[in-house]
Enzyme design. Structure first.
Site, PDB file in Angstrom:
ATOM      1  N   PHE A 149       0.732  -1.266   0.026  1.00  0.00           N
ATOM      2  CA  PHE A 149      -0.057  -0.110  -0.058  1.00  0.00           C
ATOM      3  C   PHE A 149       0.899   1.262  -0.092  1.00  0.00           C
ATOM      4  CE2 PHE A 149       0.722  -1.312   4.196  1.00  0.00           C
ATOM      5  CZ  PHE A 149       1.108  -0.132   4.920  1.00  0.00           C
ATOM      6  N   PHE A 198       2.275   3.832   1.534  1.00  0.00           N
ATOM      7  CA  PHE A 198       3.885   3.555   1.143  1.00  0.00           C
ATOM      8  C   PHE A 198       4.428   2.767   2.148  1.00  0.00           C
ATOM      9  CE2 PHE A 198       2.562   8.084  -0.444  1.00  0.00           C
ATOM     10  CZ  PHE A 198       2.923   7.618  -1.555  1.00  0.00           C
TER      11      PHE A 198
END
Length: 168
Positions: free
Chosen positions: A86, A88
């Site tokens: 996802f 980051f």
């Protein structure tokens, strides 16, 4: 008139030579393509066999919802690891697996395209929202392996790292 006839025959022979060469090259290319298809497509998953998930609910339900349950022993010395990429980061992080075990990574994303590259290995997968990317690997040496995203995914892309800890 005789000179024109000789010139025409010379050109005709020249054209036949190039035609024969072109046909030979065509057969060589067809043979190379057939060889490549026969030998290099083993293990490729056809599009109909892809595993899919709903990217809008992948964080709430299914095996990617609980990071504590992400590493599942599926047999003797065999594990499946459910990884969520996802913005980051990666979940779970770190991932702990035993040395010498066959690991099946099942990776998906709820948001955008990500990369899943494990440094020091040949693991390099593109992760698409809604699709499950599957890769098998056996870590032969203990240590820490860094996971990096090698697919630009936004402004925090350069900080998207994870860790795999391989224990003896």
């Amino acid at each position: 008139m005789v000179d024109e006839h000789k010139a025409h025959k010379a050109i005709l022979a020249y054209e036949k030579g190039w035609l024969a060469f072109s046909l030979a090259m065509l057969f060589v290319f067809i043979a190379l393509i057939a060889y490549t298809l026969a030998t290099h497509t083993a293990g490729v998953i056809p599009a109909g066999k892809l595993e899919r998930v709903d990217p809008t609910t992948v964080r709430q339900e299914g095996p990617w919802a609980d990071p504590a349950q992400a590493v599942v022993q599926t047999g003797p010395n065999q594990y499946t690891v459910y990884v969520l990429a996802f913005a980051f980061g990666y979940q779970p992080n770190p991932i702990e697996v035993p040395q010498g075990a066959e690991i099946v990574f099942k990776i998906t994303s709820p948001d955008v395209i990500h990369g899943f590259h494990v440094e020091g290995t040949n693991i390099n997968v593109e992760v698409l929202p809604g699709e499950v990317s599957t890769v098998r690997y056996t870590f032969k040496r203990p240590g820490e392996y860094r996971i990096i995203c090698n697919q630009y995914c936004g402004l925090g892309h350069q900080n998207m790292f994870g860790t795999i800890v391989v224990k003896e």
